[in-house]
Design a protein around this motif. Structure first.
Motif, PDB file in Angstrom:
ATOM      1  N   VAL A 222       1.109  -1.706   0.303  1.00  0.00           N
ATOM      2  CA  VAL A 222      -0.011   0.483  -0.192  1.00  0.00           C
ATOM      3  C   VAL A 222       1.144   1.309   0.220  1.00  0.00           C
ATOM      4  O   VAL A 222       1.383   1.602   0.432  1.00  0.00           O
ATOM      5  CB  VAL A 222      -1.071   0.556   1.479  1.00  0.00           C
ATOM      6  N   GLU A 223       1.105   1.970  -1.368  1.00  0.00           N
ATOM      7  CA  GLU A 223       1.485   3.247  -1.363  1.00  0.00           C
ATOM      8  C   GLU A 223       0.542   4.304  -1.115  1.00  0.00           C
ATOM      9  O   GLU A 223      -0.221   4.827  -1.210  1.00  0.00           O
ATOM     10  CB  GLU A 223       2.376   3.028  -2.340  1.00  0.00           C
ATOM     11  N   ASP A 224       1.083   5.587  -0.139  1.00  0.00           N
ATOM     12  CA  ASP A 224       0.930   7.122  -0.217  1.00  0.00           C
ATOM     13  C   ASP A 224      -0.295   6.516   0.200  1.00  0.00           C
ATOM     14  O   ASP A 224      -1.687   7.356  -0.054  1.00  0.00           O
ATOM     15  CB  ASP A 224       1.521   7.367  -1.372  1.00  0.00           C
TER      16      ASP A 224
ATOM     17  N   GLY B 106       6.434   4.971   1.822  1.00  0.00           N
ATOM     18  CA  GLY B 106       6.396   6.221   1.447  1.00  0.00           C
ATOM     19  C   GLY B 106       6.864   6.788   0.245  1.00  0.00           C
ATOM     20  O   GLY B 106       7.651   6.393  -0.016  1.00  0.00           O
ATOM     21  N   ASP B 107       5.775   7.555  -0.915  1.00  0.00           N
ATOM     22  CA  ASP B 107       6.070   7.501  -1.829  1.00  0.00           C
ATOM     23  C   ASP B 107       6.617   9.078  -1.577  1.00  0.00           C
ATOM     24  O   ASP B 107       7.597  10.356  -1.497  1.00  0.00           O
ATOM     25  CB  ASP B 107       5.302   7.396  -2.945  1.00  0.00           C
ATOM     26  N   ASP B 108       4.941   9.816  -2.095  1.00  0.00           N
ATOM     27  CA  ASP B 108       5.597  11.398  -1.796  1.00  0.00           C
ATOM     28  C   ASP B 108       5.609  12.462  -0.394  1.00  0.00           C
ATOM     29  O   ASP B 108       6.172  12.181   0.066  1.00  0.00           O
ATOM     30  CB  ASP B 108       4.040  12.216  -1.784  1.00  0.00           C
TER      31      ASP B 108
ATOM     32  N   ILE C 270      10.115   2.726   1.241  1.00  0.00           N
ATOM     33  CA  ILE C 270      10.334   3.732   0.500  1.00  0.00           C
ATOM     34  C   ILE C 270      10.815   3.178  -0.850  1.00  0.00           C
ATOM     35  O   ILE C 270      10.722   2.396  -1.308  1.00  0.00           O
ATOM     36  CB  ILE C 270      11.487   4.541   0.950  1.00  0.00           C
ATOM     37  N   LEU C 271       9.834   4.331  -1.196  1.00  0.00           N
ATOM     38  CA  LEU C 271       9.839   4.240  -3.031  1.00  0.00           C
ATOM     39  C   LEU C 271      10.658   5.089  -3.227  1.00  0.00           C
ATOM     40  O   LEU C 271      11.195   5.861  -2.874  1.00  0.00           O
ATOM     41  CB  LEU C 271       8.732   4.722  -3.912  1.00  0.00           C
ATOM     42  N   ILE C 272      11.549   4.123  -4.580  1.00  0.00           N
ATOM     43  CA  ILE C 272      12.905   4.740  -4.796  1.00  0.00           C
ATOM     44  C   ILE C 272      12.453   5.488  -6.418  1.00  0.00           C
ATOM     45  O   ILE C 272      12.326   4.667  -7.676  1.00  0.00           O
ATOM     46  CB  ILE C 272      13.863   4.396  -5.109  1.00  0.00           C
TER      47      ILE C 272
ATOM     48  N   ILE D 165       9.869  -3.137  -7.827  1.00  0.00           N
ATOM     49  CA  ILE D 165      10.139  -2.598  -8.813  1.00  0.00           C
ATOM     50  C   ILE D 165       8.676  -1.923  -9.213  1.00  0.00           C
ATOM     51  O   ILE D 165       7.954  -2.995  -9.785  1.00  0.00           O
ATOM     52  CB  ILE D 165      10.858  -3.312 -10.107  1.00  0.00           C
ATOM     53  N   LYS D 166       8.563  -1.242  -9.106  1.00  0.00           N
ATOM     54  CA  LYS D 166       7.061  -0.316  -9.856  1.00  0.00           C
ATOM     55  C   LYS D 166       7.065   0.290 -11.106  1.00  0.00           C
ATOM     56  O   LYS D 166       8.047   0.862 -11.352  1.00  0.00           O
ATOM     57  CB  LYS D 166       6.116   0.441  -8.887  1.00  0.00           C
ATOM     58  N   THR D 167       6.916  -0.540 -12.621  1.00  0.00           N
ATOM     59  CA  THR D 167       7.207   0.103 -13.783  1.00  0.00           C
ATOM     60  C   THR D 167       5.892  -0.418 -14.690  1.00  0.00           C
ATOM     61  O   THR D 167       6.447  -0.865 -16.214  1.00  0.00           O
ATOM     62  CB  THR D 167       8.511   0.085 -14.440  1.00  0.00           C
TER      63      THR D 167
HETATM   64 MG   LIG Z   1       2.999   6.871  -5.741  1.00  0.00          MG
END
Ligand SMILES: [Mg+2]
Ligand SMILES: C=C(OP(=O)(O)O)C(=O)O
Length: 401
Positions: free
Chosen positions: A274-276, A301-303, A324-326, A377-379
Motif C-alpha cells: 500500500v503506497e501513499d 512512502g512515495d510523496d 520507501i519508493l525510490i 520494482i513498479k514500472t
Molecule cells: Mg506514488
C-alpha cells in the motif's frame, strides 16, 4: 579511461508527448552512456524541482557541463553527482533542474559501465548482483492524476509475489491486465488507458477492487503461483488540508476514517503493498497505520519520503511506513537514490524502485533495482516505455545484457 570528454543534452519526447531531457556522456576511451529524465504527474510537494526542459538544458550546459568535461570520471559516480550538486548550489536542484541532473547522473553511470564492459547493474551493484530480482508491480487499473473520470485510488497493482522468475512475473502482470479488460467487457464497462497504460474505466473504487480481485484469481488459476494485489492510493492528491479530510468522489473521510479504511482494505484483499495511503505531511497517521498493518503488508512512502534521506530518517524515527519508493528524479542523482536505499535497508525498510507516469525507453531503473536487490520494482504492466524496463529485467535474468 573514464574521464568525461563530452556531455551533450537534447530535448526528446516522453510517453505523454511532453518534452524531456536526454543526456549523452562520452569518455576519453570512447565509453558512451545515454539516459533520459522521466516526469511525474502526482508529484510530491517535497520533490526536487523539474525545470522546463529548455531552461534545464541551458542551465546544465552553462553550469554543469564545464565542470564535468575534462574534470570528472564517469566511473566515479559520487564525484559526478557531487559536481552536479555543486554546480546547482541548492538543495532541490532548482537551478539545474532535477531533470537535467538525473539525466546526466544516469548517463554517466552508463558510460562508466560501458568502459568496464559490464552491465549497468553490475557497475552499480557489484559482481555478485544479478542472482535475485525484484517483483514487478503491474498497474492494471488506475485513475487519480493519471486519468480523468476514473477511480479515486490512483493505482491498482498486480503483485505476482509467488512467481518463480522475473519473466513469469512480468507475463503474469500482462495476463492480469488482459483479464481486467475481459472482465470490464463482460460488465459492459468501456475503458481507455491512463498515463501508465492501466485501464481507466469510469467505475468506483469498490467496483475496481471486485474487477482486480477477479482478474488476479483467474490468472492465479492459470499460472499456479500467488498473485497479490497492491495499491498506490496517492492520498496527498485526495487530501484537503484546509478541511483536514480525504475527498473521494462519493464521500469524505477524516484521517482516522482513512486509516481504518486502508486497514480494512489490507485485511479484505490481503493487500501485499500500500503506497501513499495518507497525506505526505502526516507522519503520525502513517505511524498509526504502520502499527496496525505493518506486519501484514508493505506501507510505502512515495510523496511522504520523495527518495530523500532526511525525510526517510524522520519516518524511521517516528515509525512511519516500512518501505520507501525510490524515484531517482525525485532527488536528482543516483548517489542520492543509493543513499536512500542504503538507509532504508539498514533500518529494515524495503526499497521499491519506481518509474514515473511520464516515461521514456530508458531502462536505468531496471538496473538500479537489480543492483540494490530491491524487493519490488513498479514500472507498469504494458506499453512500450513500461515494457522497455520489464524486458530489460528479463534480459538481465537471462544473462543477455
Ligand atoms: Mg506514488
Ligand atoms: C508513478 C507515480 O506517479 P507520478 O510519476 O505521476 O508521480 C506514483 O505516484 O507512484
Amino acid at each position: 579511461m573514464t574521464l568525461i570528454t563530452d556531455v551533450r543534452l537534447r530535448e526528446i519526447l516522453d510517453s505523454r508527448g511532453n518534452p524531456t531531457v536526454e543526456a549523452d556522456v562520452v569518455t576519453e576511451s570512447g565509453g558512451f552512456g545515454r539516459a533520459a529524465a522521466p516526469s511525474g504527474a502526482s508529484t510530491g510537494e517535497y520533490e526536487a524541482v523539474e525545470r522546463p526542459t529548455g531552461e534545464a538544458i541551458a542551465a546544465a550546459r552553462e553550469r554543469a557541463v564545464p565542470r564535468l568535461v575534462g574534470e570528472a570520471y564517469a566511473g566515479n559516480q559520487r564525484e559526478v553527482d557531487a559536481i552536479l550538486r555543486a554546480a546547482d548550489g541548492t538543495d532541490t536542484f532548482s537551478e539545474l533542474g532535477a531533470n537535467s541532473a538525473v539525466a546526466i547522473s544516469m548517463a554517466a553511470a552508463k558510460a562508466g559501465a560501458d568502459v568496464l564492459g559490464a552491465p549497468l547493474f553490475q557497475h552499480l551493484g557489484g559482481t555478485f548482483r544479478g542472482e535475485t530480482f525484484p517483483t514487478p508491480l503491474g498497474n492494471v487499473v488506475g485513475g487519480g492524476e493519471h486519468a480523468a473520470d476514473a477511480t479515486d485510488i490512483q493505482e491498482f497493482l498486480a503483485a505476482p509475489v509467488g512467481a518463480p522468475s522475473v519473466q513469469d512475473a512480468v507475463f503474469a502482470n500482462a495476463a492480469v491486465h488482459a483479464a481486467v479488460a475481459d472482465i470490464l467487457d463482460e460488465r459492459g464497462e468501456p475503458a481507455g488507458k491512463g498515463d501508465e497504460g492501466a485501464w481507466a474505466p469510469s467505475i468506483t473504487d469498490a467496483e475496481a477492487f471486485e474487477v482486480v480481485d477477479e482478474a488476479v484469481n483467474r490468472v492465479e488459476n492459470e499460472v499456479g503461483f500467488e498473485v497479490g494485489i497492491g495499491l498506490d492510493v496517492a492520498a496527498a492528491e485526495l487530501y484537503d488540508a484546509d478541511a483536514g479530510e480525504y475527498v473521494y468522489s462519493d464521500r469524505t473521510r477524516s484521517t482516522d476514517e482513512q486509516i481504518a479504511y486502508v486497514a480494512d482494505l489490507v485485511s479484505e484483499y490481503d493487500l501485499v503493498y500500500v503506497e501513499d495511503p495518507l497525506d505526505e505531511d502526516d507522519y503520525e497517521a502513517y505511524a498509526d497505520l504502520t502499527d496496525r498493518v505493518g506486519d501484514q503488508t508493505l506501507v510505502c512512502g512515495d510523496d511522504l519520503f520523495v527518495t530523500n534521506v532526511d525525510r526517510l530518517r524522520e519516518g524511521i524515527d517516528r515509525g512511519a511506513a516500512n518501505s520507501i519508493l525510490i524515484k531517482p528524479n525525485q532527488i536528482g542523482t543516483l548517489s542520492d537514490a543509493f543513499d536512500a536505499i542504503e538507509l532504508a535497508t539498514e533500518h529494515g525498510y524495503e526499497a521499491v524502485v519506481s518509474h514515473r507516469s511520464g516515461e521514456t525507453e530508458d531502462t536505468t531503473i531496471a538496473h538500479l533495482a537489480v543492483a540494490t536487490d530491491a524487493a519490488f520494482i513498479k514500472t507498469g504492466a504494458v506499453g512500450g516505455e513500461r515494457t522497455a524496463k520489464l524486458n530489460e529485467l528479463i534480459r538481465i535474468e537471462d544473462d543477455a545484457i
